[in-house]
Design a protein around this motif. Structure first.
Motif, PDB file in Angstrom:
ATOM      1  N   PHE A   6       0.715  -1.187  -0.151  1.00 47.79           N
ATOM      2  CA  PHE A   6       0.042   0.191  -0.060  1.00 47.79           C
ATOM      3  C   PHE A   6       0.961   1.212  -0.034  1.00 47.79           C
ATOM      4  O   PHE A   6       0.325   2.175   0.116  1.00 47.79           O
ATOM      5  N   ALA A   7       2.093   1.061  -0.131  1.00 46.29           N
ATOM      6  CA  ALA A   7       2.885   2.224   0.076  1.00 46.29           C
ATOM      7  C   ALA A   7       2.662   3.398  -1.006  1.00 46.29           C
ATOM      8  O   ALA A   7       2.962   4.640  -0.622  1.00 46.29           O
ATOM      9  N   GLY A   8       2.267   3.000  -2.199  1.00 53.37           N
ATOM     10  CA  GLY A   8       2.122   3.758  -3.209  1.00 53.37           C
ATOM     11  C   GLY A   8       0.859   4.586  -3.138  1.00 53.37           C
ATOM     12  O   GLY A   8       0.661   5.495  -3.943  1.00 53.37           O
ATOM     13  N   MET A   9      -0.047   4.106  -2.176  1.00 51.49           N
ATOM     14  CA  MET A   9      -1.263   4.941  -2.009  1.00 51.49           C
ATOM     15  C   MET A   9      -1.392   6.224  -1.255  1.00 51.49           C
ATOM     16  O   MET A   9      -0.410   6.344  -0.620  1.00 51.49           O
ATOM     17  N   GLN A  10      -2.088   7.096  -1.816  1.00 54.56           N
ATOM     18  CA  GLN A  10      -1.781   8.410  -0.740  1.00 54.56           C
ATOM     19  C   GLN A  10      -2.860   8.512   0.427  1.00 54.56           C
ATOM     20  O   GLN A  10      -2.105   9.377   1.442  1.00 54.56           O
ATOM     21  N   CYS A  11      -3.359   7.428   0.586  1.00 56.96           N
ATOM     22  CA  CYS A  11      -4.296   7.329   2.019  1.00 56.96           C
ATOM     23  C   CYS A  11      -3.221   6.949   3.215  1.00 56.96           C
ATOM     24  O   CYS A  11      -2.307   6.165   3.215  1.00 56.96           O
ATOM     25  N   PRO A  12      -3.102   7.990   4.242  1.00 60.30           N
ATOM     26  CA  PRO A  12      -2.210   7.919   5.179  1.00 60.30           C
ATOM     27  C   PRO A  12      -2.525   6.442   6.171  1.00 60.30           C
ATOM     28  O   PRO A  12      -1.452   5.811   6.800  1.00 60.30           O
ATOM     29  N   ILE A  13      -3.716   5.932   6.142  1.00 59.09           N
ATOM     30  CA  ILE A  13      -4.080   4.435   6.528  1.00 59.09           C
ATOM     31  C   ILE A  13      -3.507   3.665   5.990  1.00 59.09           C
ATOM     32  O   ILE A  13      -2.974   2.805   6.612  1.00 59.09           O
ATOM     33  N   ALA A  14      -3.613   3.770   4.708  1.00 54.94           N
ATOM     34  CA  ALA A  14      -2.883   2.534   3.949  1.00 54.94           C
ATOM     35  C   ALA A  14      -1.480   2.425   3.998  1.00 54.94           C
ATOM     36  O   ALA A  14      -0.992   1.652   4.173  1.00 54.94           O
ATOM     37  N   ARG A  15      -0.765   3.755   4.088  1.00 59.62           N
ATOM     38  CA  ARG A  15       0.647   3.775   4.242  1.00 59.62           C
ATOM     39  C   ARG A  15       0.984   3.212   5.444  1.00 59.62           C
ATOM     40  O   ARG A  15       2.070   2.361   5.579  1.00 59.62           O
ATOM     41  N   GLY A  16       0.294   3.474   6.397  1.00 60.77           N
ATOM     42  CA  GLY A  16       0.603   2.904   7.883  1.00 60.77           C
ATOM     43  C   GLY A  16       0.389   1.504   7.966  1.00 60.77           C
ATOM     44  O   GLY A  16       1.296   0.604   8.428  1.00 60.77           O
ATOM     45  N   LEU A  17      -0.765   0.900   7.159  1.00 59.92           N
ATOM     46  CA  LEU A  17      -0.747  -0.524   7.106  1.00 59.92           C
ATOM     47  C   LEU A  17       0.171  -1.285   6.310  1.00 59.92           C
ATOM     48  O   LEU A  17       0.804  -2.115   6.665  1.00 59.92           O
ATOM     49  N   ASP A  18       0.721  -0.443   5.395  1.00 56.54           N
ATOM     50  CA  ASP A  18       1.951  -1.198   4.703  1.00 56.54           C
ATOM     51  C   ASP A  18       3.227  -1.320   5.698  1.00 56.54           C
ATOM     52  O   ASP A  18       3.688  -2.305   5.369  1.00 56.54           O
ATOM     53  N   ARG A  19       3.402  -0.399   6.557  1.00 54.35           N
ATOM     54  CA  ARG A  19       4.328  -0.896   7.615  1.00 54.35           C
ATOM     55  C   ARG A  19       4.053  -1.570   8.704  1.00 54.35           C
ATOM     56  O   ARG A  19       5.130  -2.339   9.332  1.00 54.35           O
ATOM     57  N   VAL A  20       3.081  -1.802   9.325  1.00 60.17           N
ATOM     58  CA  VAL A  20       2.835  -2.455  10.456  1.00 60.17           C
ATOM     59  C   VAL A  20       1.206  -3.240  10.260  1.00 60.17           C
ATOM     60  O   VAL A  20       0.771  -4.054  11.116  1.00 60.17           O
ATOM     61  N   GLY A  21       0.841  -3.591   9.114  1.00 54.17           N
ATOM     62  CA  GLY A  21      -0.309  -4.130   8.676  1.00 54.17           C
ATOM     63  C   GLY A  21      -0.391  -5.655   9.163  1.00 54.17           C
ATOM     64  O   GLY A  21      -1.664  -6.241   9.160  1.00 54.17           O
ATOM     65  N   GLU A  22       0.662  -6.270   9.230  1.00 56.52           N
ATOM     66  CA  GLU A  22       0.651  -7.864   9.543  1.00 56.52           C
ATOM     67  C   GLU A  22       0.410  -7.925  11.098  1.00 56.52           C
ATOM     68  O   GLU A  22       0.965  -7.210  11.858  1.00 56.52           O
ATOM     69  N   TRP A  23      -0.486  -8.752  11.521  1.00 55.39           N
ATOM     70  CA  TRP A  23      -0.717  -8.562  13.010  1.00 55.39           C
ATOM     71  C   TRP A  23       0.734  -9.081  13.892  1.00 55.39           C
ATOM     72  O   TRP A  23       0.551  -8.449  15.096  1.00 55.39           O
ATOM     73  N   TRP A  24       1.386  -9.928  13.230  1.00 57.02           N
ATOM     74  CA  TRP A  24       2.468 -10.283  14.101  1.00 57.02           C
ATOM     75  C   TRP A  24       3.499  -8.871  14.248  1.00 57.02           C
ATOM     76  O   TRP A  24       4.016  -8.733  15.169  1.00 57.02           O
ATOM     77  N   SER A  25       3.636  -7.922  13.299  1.00 59.20           N
ATOM     78  CA  SER A  25       4.133  -6.610  13.497  1.00 59.20           C
ATOM     79  C   SER A  25       3.740  -5.701  14.726  1.00 59.20           C
ATOM     80  O   SER A  25       4.229  -5.441  15.500  1.00 59.20           O
ATOM     81  N   ILE A  26       2.255  -5.957  14.546  1.00 58.17           N
ATOM     82  CA  ILE A  26       1.840  -5.045  15.746  1.00 58.17           C
ATOM     83  C   ILE A  26       2.017  -5.731  17.020  1.00 58.17           C
ATOM     84  O   ILE A  26       2.249  -4.961  18.003  1.00 58.17           O
ATOM     85  N   LEU A  27       2.003  -6.944  17.178  1.00 61.76           N
ATOM     86  CA  LEU A  27       2.290  -7.583  18.397  1.00 61.76           C
ATOM     87  C   LEU A  27       3.696  -7.631  18.893  1.00 61.76           C
ATOM     88  O   LEU A  27       3.984  -7.250  20.074  1.00 61.76           O
ATOM     89  N   ILE A  28       4.396  -7.597  18.028  1.00 71.33           N
ATOM     90  CA  ILE A  28       6.003  -7.231  18.187  1.00 71.33           C
ATOM     91  C   ILE A  28       6.222  -5.917  18.752  1.00 71.33           C
ATOM     92  O   ILE A  28       6.742  -5.568  19.711  1.00 71.33           O
ATOM     93  N   LEU A  29       5.532  -4.929  18.342  1.00 68.62           N
ATOM     94  CA  LEU A  29       5.640  -3.460  18.640  1.00 68.62           C
ATOM     95  C   LEU A  29       4.858  -3.486  20.080  1.00 68.62           C
ATOM     96  O   LEU A  29       5.544  -2.953  20.914  1.00 68.62           O
ATOM     97  N   ARG A  30       3.917  -4.136  20.225  1.00 64.33           N
ATOM     98  CA  ARG A  30       3.146  -4.343  21.433  1.00 64.33           C
ATOM     99  C   ARG A  30       4.391  -4.746  22.624  1.00 64.33           C
ATOM    100  O   ARG A  30       4.463  -4.223  23.802  1.00 64.33           O
ATOM    101  N   ASP A  31       5.034  -5.938  22.364  1.00 60.10           N
ATOM    102  CA  ASP A  31       6.073  -6.460  23.142  1.00 60.10           C
ATOM    103  C   ASP A  31       6.937  -5.584  23.528  1.00 60.10           C
ATOM    104  O   ASP A  31       7.603  -5.468  24.671  1.00 60.10           O
ATOM    105  N   CYS A  32       7.376  -4.576  22.248  1.00 61.44           N
ATOM    106  CA  CYS A  32       8.606  -3.697  22.501  1.00 61.44           C
ATOM    107  C   CYS A  32       8.109  -2.695  23.624  1.00 61.44           C
ATOM    108  O   CYS A  32       9.004  -2.111  24.529  1.00 61.44           O
ATOM    109  N   PHE A  33       6.938  -2.109  23.530  1.00 59.42           N
ATOM    110  CA  PHE A  33       6.505  -1.177  24.661  1.00 59.42           C
ATOM    111  C   PHE A  33       6.452  -1.926  25.958  1.00 59.42           C
ATOM    112  O   PHE A  33       6.566  -1.229  26.897  1.00 59.42           O
TER     113      PHE A  33
END
Length: 168
Positions: A6-33
């Protein structure tokens, strides 16, 4: 299966999902916090395959949310620490946690945000920094920014027509 970018889409939600959209990525970030920084700590916390964990960590580093730092030369070992961009994800996690507790915690709340001094559970809401108003549909709407392309303008125009129809 290769996922769509989604990196090429103008939507900031899509661009954010491109970076953290997989559930594992979000759970890794949770664990980092929660203070986890090392590969083996993430492995113990998450039921994730080693190769998948390595890919997700590399993706979070590439997206600038985590920084990889060597903490041991022999054997070579790295830790993963939140960057400023990664720390800015905290309100998103808090909002997801509050939403999940509100709608999907049938057995009861497993974790929540509490005041450090009092221990009183918080009820997180998003507010506008300048006005202090809650960021809800009564006070705020989505609007096009200066770089909005045709797709963004079309979606927002439709949303505005629906809002006027509903409120009018």
């Amino acid at each position: 299966m290769q996922r769509k970018s989604f990196a090429g889409m103008q939507c900031p939600i899509a661009r954010g999902l491109d970076r953290v959209g997989e559930w594992w990525s979000i759970l890794i970030l949770r664990d980092c916090f929660h203070g986890l920084t090392r590969f083996d700590q993430f492995q113990k916390s998450l039921p994730i395959a080693t190769n998948m964990l390595a890919r997700r960590l590399a993706g979070l580093v590439e997206a600038g949310l985590l920084e990889r730092r060597q903490y041991s030369e022999r054997p070579p070992r790295d830790e993963y620490v939140l960057t400023d961009r990664g720390r800015d994800f905290r309100p998103v996690l808090i909002a997801m946690m509050a939403w999940g507790n509100r709608h999907f915690a049938e057995e009861g709340v497993a974790s929540h945000l509490v005041d450090i001094e009092t221990g009183v559970p918080a009820d997180p809401v998003m507010v506008d920094r300048a006005s202090g108003k809650p960021v809800d549909s009564r006070h705020f709407k989505f609007a096009a920014g200066p770089a909005a392309g045709e797709g963004v303008l079309r979606r927002l125009a439709y949303a505005e027509r629906m809002r006027e129809k509903r409120d009018g």
